[in-house]
Motif scaffolding. Sequence first.
Motif, PDB file in Angstrom:
ATOM      1  N   ARG A  13       0.829  -1.209   0.000  1.00 18.13           N
ATOM      2  CA  ARG A  13       0.000   0.000   0.000  1.00 18.13           C
ATOM      3  C   ARG A  13       0.866   1.261   0.000  1.00 18.13           C
ATOM      4  O   ARG A  13       0.483   2.272  -0.581  1.00 18.13           O
ATOM      5  N   HIS A  14       2.023   1.183   0.645  1.00 21.28           N
ATOM      6  CA  HIS A  14       2.901   2.358   0.717  1.00 21.28           C
ATOM      7  C   HIS A  14       3.657   2.563  -0.596  1.00 21.28           C
ATOM      8  O   HIS A  14       3.819   3.690  -1.065  1.00 21.28           O
ATOM      9  N   GLY A  47       4.142   2.596  -4.462  1.00 22.26           N
ATOM     10  CA  GLY A  47       3.190   2.792  -5.555  1.00 22.26           C
ATOM     11  C   GLY A  47       3.387   1.894  -6.756  1.00 22.26           C
ATOM     12  O   GLY A  47       2.449   1.633  -7.509  1.00 22.26           O
ATOM     13  N   ARG A  83       3.664  -1.362  -8.902  1.00 18.62           N
ATOM     14  CA  ARG A  83       3.163  -2.741  -8.833  1.00 18.62           C
ATOM     15  C   ARG A  83       4.178  -3.703  -9.451  1.00 18.62           C
ATOM     16  O   ARG A  83       5.013  -3.320 -10.280  1.00 18.62           O
ATOM     17  N   LYS A  98       6.775  11.862   0.432  1.00 18.94           N
ATOM     18  CA  LYS A  98       6.209  10.535   0.251  1.00 18.94           C
ATOM     19  C   LYS A  98       4.859  10.420   0.962  1.00 18.94           C
ATOM     20  O   LYS A  98       4.407  11.338   1.655  1.00 18.94           O
ATOM     21  N   LEU A  99       4.224   9.275   0.804  1.00 20.62           N
ATOM     22  CA  LEU A  99       2.948   9.016   1.455  1.00 20.62           C
ATOM     23  C   LEU A  99       3.064   9.148   2.966  1.00 20.62           C
ATOM     24  O   LEU A  99       3.999   8.629   3.574  1.00 20.62           O
ATOM     25  N   SER A 121       6.482   6.229  -3.217  1.00 21.18           N
ATOM     26  CA  SER A 121       5.036   6.113  -3.004  1.00 21.18           C
ATOM     27  C   SER A 121       4.215   6.291  -4.271  1.00 21.18           C
ATOM     28  O   SER A 121       3.026   5.983  -4.283  1.00 21.18           O
ATOM     29  N   GLU A 122       4.828   6.844  -5.319  1.00 20.52           N
ATOM     30  CA  GLU A 122       4.064   7.182  -6.505  1.00 20.52           C
ATOM     31  C   GLU A 122       3.893   5.988  -7.450  1.00 20.52           C
ATOM     32  O   GLU A 122       4.777   5.154  -7.588  1.00 20.52           O
ATOM     33  N   SER A 123       2.730   5.961  -8.099  1.00 23.14           N
ATOM     34  CA  SER A 123       2.440   4.897  -9.064  1.00 23.14           C
ATOM     35  C   SER A 123       3.123   5.189 -10.390  1.00 23.14           C
ATOM     36  O   SER A 123       3.536   6.318 -10.679  1.00 23.14           O
ATOM     37  N   GLU A 144       1.293   7.911 -12.258  1.00 22.79           N
ATOM     38  CA  GLU A 144       1.596   9.277 -11.834  1.00 22.79           C
ATOM     39  C   GLU A 144       2.963   9.718 -12.328  1.00 22.79           C
ATOM     40  O   GLU A 144       3.141  10.874 -12.745  1.00 22.79           O
TER      41      GLU A 144
END
Length: 948
Positions: free
Chosen positions: A9-10, A12, A14, A508-509, A853-855, A858
Amino acid sequence: MRTDNFASRHIGIRQENLQHMFKTVEVEDMEQLIYETIPDDIKLQGPLQLSPAMEEHEFLGHIQELSKKNKVFKSYIGLGYHECITPSVILRNILENPGWYTAYTPYQAEIAQGRLEALLNFQTMVCDLTGMELANASLLDESTAAAEAMTMLFDVRSRDQKKNGVLKFFVSEEVLPQTLSLLQTRSKPLGIQLEVGDHEKFTFGSDFYGVLLQYPGKYGQVHEYSGFAEKAQAAGIKIAVAADILSLVLLTPPGAFGADVVVGTTQRFGIPLGYGGPHAAFFATREAYKRSIPGRIIGVTRDVDDKPALRMALQTREQHIKRDKATSNICTAQVLLAVMAGMYAVYHGPKGLTTIANKVHASAVTLVDHLEKLGVYQINTGYFDTIAVKTNAKKIRVVAENKEVNFLYVDEETVSIAVNETTSLKDLAQIISIFAEALGKDSIAPPTALASKVAVPESTNRTSPFLENNIFNAFHSETELMRYIKKLERKDLALNHSMISLGSCTMKLNAASEMLPLSWAQWGNIHPFVPVEQAKGYQIVLKELEKDLTAITGFAGTSLQPNSGAQGEYAGLMTIRAYHESRGEGHRNICIIPASAHGTNPASAVMAGMQVVVTKTDEKGNIDVQDLEEKVSLHSDKLAALMVTYPSTHGVFESSIRYVTQMIHEHGGQVYMDGANMNAQVGLTNPATIGADVCHLNLHKTFAIPHGGGGPGVGPICVAEQLLPFLPGNPVIKTGGEKAISAISSAPWGSALACLISYGYIKMLGESGLTQSTKIAILNANYIKNRLRGGFNVLYTGENGRAAHEMIIDCRPFKQNGIEVTDIAKRLMDYGFHAPTVSFPVAGTLMIEPTESESLAELDRFCDAMLSIRQEIDEAKTPNNVLKNAPHTLDMVTSDTWDFPYTREKAAFPLSYIRENKFWPSVRRVDDAYGDRNLICTCAPIQAYAEI
């Protein structure tokens, strides 16, 4: 994907994104990327020794169980900390709202107008209550603010005082003990001579440049200072006053009796105790000192359409400009807490604050009346909320703690009691019953109403109005304040909207599960000076966090006391100073700093009494080793320390680092590592491995404490074995090493409440998650680097062409098109992004850091925006272009007239994704120069609103 795994979850990125990213970065796998990025000789040989990762729900249960180990007594200790009521509308809509807590420092004013207005409210509130002309947008805590007052007044000494070497600063014995300790820390390296004593017996000699008074005194006495002030002014002595902000509702403001500086904390304006912080301090002074005031000031200016706008004023005072000429290393404020305190004043207004202050005072008077019926008499001739009584303190303590009540035990026969906003008639009855039982007296009837008489000396009564501005008289219902807060929030771009890719700042998140416990009373309502056995939950968290940070850095011990990165720098250098002095080498005072270092580094070194020697960087942006060798040899006998950032401020893992640190040690120096870039180290290398002796960590960067619009922050230091004895102490609660230096911040463990966030971050990620976060941060940076290739040149890379977790792109070539780096920063707002770091550490550049943290989506949106802007740069044929006119506001785009050679669509919606989630800057480009020439740092008077 595991649904219970926090790392998933933290982080981003995958699993299915990795092959595409590896292809773009031109590596086979993650191992190859890390091999090509980090020098072999500094890689860790095994995993971090940390406890296994917790699931999110598991952590929340764990932290709740720990909270139950805290004993939440009714605390009447005072000493600058008071229980208060946080209005629920402020708790829910600001403290618990990522729209407020994930925003960055408002350097980009056009997308920070909401936060800037909230801070302007704070400054206005402070100026009104203190009676001063100018206030900054908050400092770290009261003691730090008092130390800043001492050093600012030292800096602005008269020409004759400087010529005659006037070094003495008088401190009233009424000053809070933690403040005195911090003054001792700060004064020694600068050669300031402290003299502590009774201000009523002070001799106004020409050998003093300033004084610090406490108002009211530490045990509650309200002194009438006007006569003292007249004598001080006649002698050319400047006056600083540490004042209780709620008392100023009823007491004469210090500005009215001649103060030059007024400092204090706004904690009791709706901010939880939190075992010491974070809280927003205030610093107010005369406009004559506007060029010397520490910290940040919010000012009024105009935008290019001549409409009112706000921005940070007088930014040339910032340390990245002044460096070793700076008089302070303050690089942050406590913005989130200042916003809350300002909203507390907005919500209650002058009438509400007066009601609260009168109730608090009446509670103290009522308590005195009833204690006198028991034959217990207090010794203050005038008081606001704190009394001091003569009694058998030992007997009182036994009964009080049995009934879960804390008082301040001054000595064996003196007890101090500070009542507060939450104190009820029931609480007063309990206090009275404690005294009756402890002293073996018959119980008396409890109070049924608050006393109406006043115990504030008439000569100190406030007669001047305050908070007359419309903003403090318009939003007194919850509905209205909720809407006002939301109105301001919509003007600010925060992480809840899009990526903030600020190099060196690591946005970050800040995970919700990390943040939730901050609102729990079992964590929020603990006074920092309670006996440690009442804070067992906190003690477990803090000790465990210290242990984990020690393991991550590879060092021997940690102090959590520094409550900002800049304070961590200073604390680290002060431990080095103490270490040299303990070895009879106090003459070592040379601090070597690379030219690319953060501006706070040289400022911190000067504050620590060191002389800064700057070394060059080579053409690749690395430390110029030859120049360093020459400087080290030249200053070998006096070398105290090297300050180094690693990876470098240029975003590179320099391969010479082990040689550099070894060289410093061979010449008797110690190595301080700035921890700003720890997000590229955790789990892969560490400061101890590169050869450092001490580092500070920005918990608001690497370890997930939110930036909060410019604060809160925590800057703990981790140290090698030889520096352990010198970790900072506290005069009220014992902390630190065997030979502890005096205090660095007010509270024993600094901003302890915020430490819960980093504790959760580490516990939920565990060793594997922390290490993976670092790897992904490096992967994301190199992905952006390669995606922008051809459009933007990266200024510096490592030996294998890799960036660390951040990179610098060179925007200087675009000047031939008439485009400056600022134009790119402003244009990014139209694309829905906050600009990366502008012109640091190299002028005319952008420093980009995407975090872990970014996908991928993004990252791609950001890259698409940058490449689109690159095309716009090529299209910029005249000064009237889309970049020079950026940002474009809603008013501008919907205007009846459109005098630009490009379409409204190109201005506002240059890429298709923007239509789905458009962020509108609320003002056009601001005029900084106008604002500095016409400095206005408070809200307009109510008459101005009437004229609209």
